[in-house]
Design a protein around this motif. Structure first.
Motif, mmCIF file in Angstrom:
data_model
loop_
_atom_site.group_PDB
_atom_site.id
_atom_site.type_symbol
_atom_site.label_atom_id
_atom_site.label_comp_id
_atom_site.label_asym_id
_atom_site.label_seq_id
_atom_site.Cartn_x
_atom_site.Cartn_y
_atom_site.Cartn_z
ATOM 1 N N GLY A 142 53.017 44.747 76.754
ATOM 2 C CA GLY A 142 51.451 45.580 77.650
ATOM 3 C C GLY A 142 50.750 44.654 76.553
ATOM 4 N N SER A 143 51.714 45.338 75.160
ATOM 5 C CA SER A 143 50.224 44.618 73.789
ATOM 6 C C SER A 143 50.358 42.973 73.396
ATOM 7 N N ASP A 144 50.430 42.685 73.998
ATOM 8 C CA ASP A 144 50.404 40.964 74.022
ATOM 9 C C ASP A 144 50.366 40.373 75.517
ATOM 10 N N PRO A 145 48.862 40.439 76.124
ATOM 11 C CA PRO A 145 48.663 40.157 77.863
ATOM 12 C C PRO A 145 49.224 38.593 77.397
ATOM 13 N N THR A 146 49.334 38.069 77.176
ATOM 14 C CA THR A 146 49.669 36.120 76.606
ATOM 15 C C THR A 146 51.157 36.623 77.516
ATOM 16 N N LEU A 147 51.698 36.799 77.034
ATOM 17 C CA LEU A 147 53.053 36.690 77.526
ATOM 18 C C LEU A 147 52.966 37.473 79.440
ATOM 19 N N ILE A 148 52.011 37.595 80.552
ATOM 20 C CA ILE A 148 52.426 38.708 81.379
ATOM 21 C C ILE A 148 53.003 37.258 82.355
ATOM 22 N N ARG A 149 54.080 38.266 83.324
ATOM 23 C CA ARG A 149 55.015 37.344 84.107
ATOM 24 C C ARG A 149 54.170 36.828 85.609
ATOM 25 N N THR A 150 53.900 38.178 85.875
ATOM 26 C CA THR A 150 53.116 38.209 87.058
ATOM 27 C C THR A 150 52.728 36.609 87.247
ATOM 28 N N PRO B 283 47.849 26.345 80.394
ATOM 29 C CA PRO B 283 46.322 25.868 79.802
ATOM 30 C C PRO B 283 46.420 25.506 77.820
ATOM 31 N N ASP B 284 44.712 25.469 78.127
ATOM 32 C CA ASP B 284 44.356 24.750 76.900
ATOM 33 C C ASP B 284 45.032 26.169 75.299
ATOM 34 N N ILE B 285 44.766 26.876 75.715
ATOM 35 C CA ILE B 285 45.240 28.703 74.587
ATOM 36 C C ILE B 285 45.866 29.936 75.445
ATOM 37 N N PRO B 286 47.282 30.253 75.125
ATOM 38 C CA PRO B 286 47.853 31.057 75.733
ATOM 39 C C PRO B 286 47.072 31.733 76.519
ATOM 40 N N GLN B 287 45.675 32.448 76.048
ATOM 41 C CA GLN B 287 44.675 33.302 76.748
ATOM 42 C C GLN B 287 43.521 33.095 77.683
ATOM 43 N N ALA B 288 44.703 31.645 77.802
ATOM 44 C CA ALA B 288 43.577 30.970 79.180
ATOM 45 C C ALA B 288 44.406 30.815 80.693
ATOM 46 N N ALA B 289 45.101 31.672 79.874
ATOM 47 C CA ALA B 289 46.666 31.511 81.203
ATOM 48 C C ALA B 289 46.708 32.564 82.965
ATOM 49 N N ASN B 290 45.700 33.315 82.420
ATOM 50 C CA ASN B 290 45.851 34.379 83.466
ATOM 51 C C ASN B 290 44.714 34.434 84.093
#
Ligand code: FAD
Length: 416
Positions: A145-153, A190-197
């Motif tokens: 949970g500390s790294d939201p770029t890993l979210i799988r839902t 996504p261009d950056i991992p933080q733009a996936a969700n």
């Protein structure tokens, strides 16, 4: 001289009213609920007492301290809110009674900032009215949970709808919520991992959203749920913010929400310190009161100094959150991060010391300390684990030094 810690007469009056309301309305009701064990024996009477307190808070003009007047709130800034939250949280019911409790409070800020007009009317309005409840669903059992770029839902678009499947847990309030803000992976590259969700608002109950269980925790089963999501269909209008903005929205939500936790934790730590001192003045051992022993005075002194530091950090971080409303270039992330880490750890230390001074009594459930300690443990890893905050604080400090030749900017950027 612009630095002034005194309160305006209006704000002092608000603080006094909240303190009076907690002492005269909330505490006696809390006592009646406990004495009658109403929570277990008479749910109807229990809910009656809860709603009665909320009606009284509204009547007293102490409703939604964090929301603007047009949403029925008191329109306070974050510095002002710090005073109110720290008074309200002297009772465990206080923040809920004033309708400024987690996670609804953070969700209200999020909807106010990110919601469309239609979403605000449908979801924010009843939340402010106190007729709806909400949850924020981000953490998953399978990934950190500390790294939201890993979210799988994840979700894919099917016409006007999004179809979402996944697994969430520790979703506070989900058992009671009438809607959820759900964080979903929607972008493959996504261009950056933080733009996936992306964030979606989900009406509850909904087909495809199943509460597996309420997770039993070290402070009991208190409504943190595990949720299975299977082909949940959500209309595209239910997207909150834009595609790929879920991470940004989460960060936006967490800033003020983390600080609001700190404000409430200060109230808890102050209660523990009051109890520590009271006990030390009333317990006699080896020829003197505990209060007269240097070993105990050190515990009291360390707690007083740490509480003072915590209050200053929270006030300064709140000042910066308010300053950002006037000047968007202001960045409060570092100050909120340092305050969250410090206050969470201070809370654990002060309660631990209070238990120590109470001896066996502190370990029992005859005082609130044991329960407070169980609750406080959560503070060191939720809403950003200690080590993640330390990692970011160190990165900013090193960054300040390498760009400015000084770490000054990373230590609150204060004028000293
Ligand atoms: C009571 C409670 C209520 C909660 N409510 C909600 C909610 O309403 N909604 C929601 O979505 N979530 C909620 N959570 C979940 C919470 O946000 C997560 O526990 C938190 O984000 C940490 O994620 P994790 O548990 O997966 O721990 P992990 O990410 O697996 O981390 C475990 C530990 O690993 C270490 N660690 C992780 N990353 C690093 C790093 N980069 N460097 C060094 N060490 C590291 C830290 O020590 C950390 O404590 C709640 C949790 C609790 C206990």
């Amino acid at each position: 001289m612009a630095i002034d810690f005194s309160l305006s007469p209006d704000l002092e009056a608000i603080r006094a009213r909240v303190r009076g309301f907690i002492d005269e309305v909330v505490r006696p009701t809390e006592q009646r609920i406990d004495d009658g064990r109403l929570r277990d024996t008479d749910k109807r009477a229990y809910y009656g007492e809860l709603l009665g307190m909320r009606a009284a808070a509204r009547g007293a003009g102490l409703w939604l301290p964090h929301m603007p007047a047009e949403w029925g709130g008191m329109g306070l800034g974050h510095v002002e809110l710090a005073m109110v939250q720290a008074e309200a949280a002297k009772s465990s019911f206080g923040p809920w009674v004033l309708n400024c409790q987690a996670p609804d409070e953070g969700n209200m800020h999020t909807l106010l900032h990110w919601g469309t007009d239609a979403q605000k009317e449908k979801y924010l309005r009843p939340l402010c009215e106190g007729t709806a409840m909400s949850c924020f669903a981000m953490t998953e059992p399978e990934v950190a949970g500390s790294d939201p770029t890993l979210i799988r839902t994840s979700g894919y678009q099917d016409g006007d709808e999004w179809v979402i499947s996944g697994h969430k847990w520790f979703i506070s309030n989900a058992h009671r919520a009438t809607f959820a803000i759900l964080i979903v992976r929607t972008e493959d590259n996504p261009d950056i991992p933080q733009a996936a969700n992306t964030a979606f608002i989900v009406d509850l109950p909904s087909d495809g959203w199943t509460e597996v269980r309420q997770i039993e925790t070290m402070h009991g089963g208190t409504g943190h749920s595990e949720i299975l999501i299977e082909d949940l269909r959500v209309h595209a209008d239910q997207m909150l913010g834009g595609r790929g903005q879920g991470h940004l929205l989460g960060q936006y939500r967490l800033g003020p929400a983390r600080l609001a936790h700190c404000m409430r934790w200060i109230a808890q730590a102050e209660t523990a310190l009051d109890m520590m001192v009271d006990r030390s003045l009333n317990r006699f051992s080896h020829g003197s009161l505990l209060a007269e022993k240097q070993g105990i005075q050190w515990l009291i002194a360390d707690s007083a100094m740490e509480l003072y530091q915590a209050k200053l950090m929270v006030l300064h971080a709140a000042y910066k959150v308010d300053a950002k409303q006037r000047d968007d270039s202001v960045d409060f992330t570092a100050e909120v991060s340092m305050a969250k880490h410090f206050v969470a750890n201070m809370l654990n230390r002060v309660i631990d010391r209070a238990i120590q001074v109470h001896g066996a009594l502190g370990y029992s459930t005859d005082t609130p300390l044991a329960h407070m300690y169980q609750h406080a443990r959560w503070a060191r890893f939720a809403d950003g684990a200690d080590e993640v905050h330390q990692m970011r604080i160190a990165q900013r400090t090193i960054g300040a030094y390498t760009s400015d030749g000084s770490t000054r900017r990373a230590t609150g950027n204060l004028p000293i």
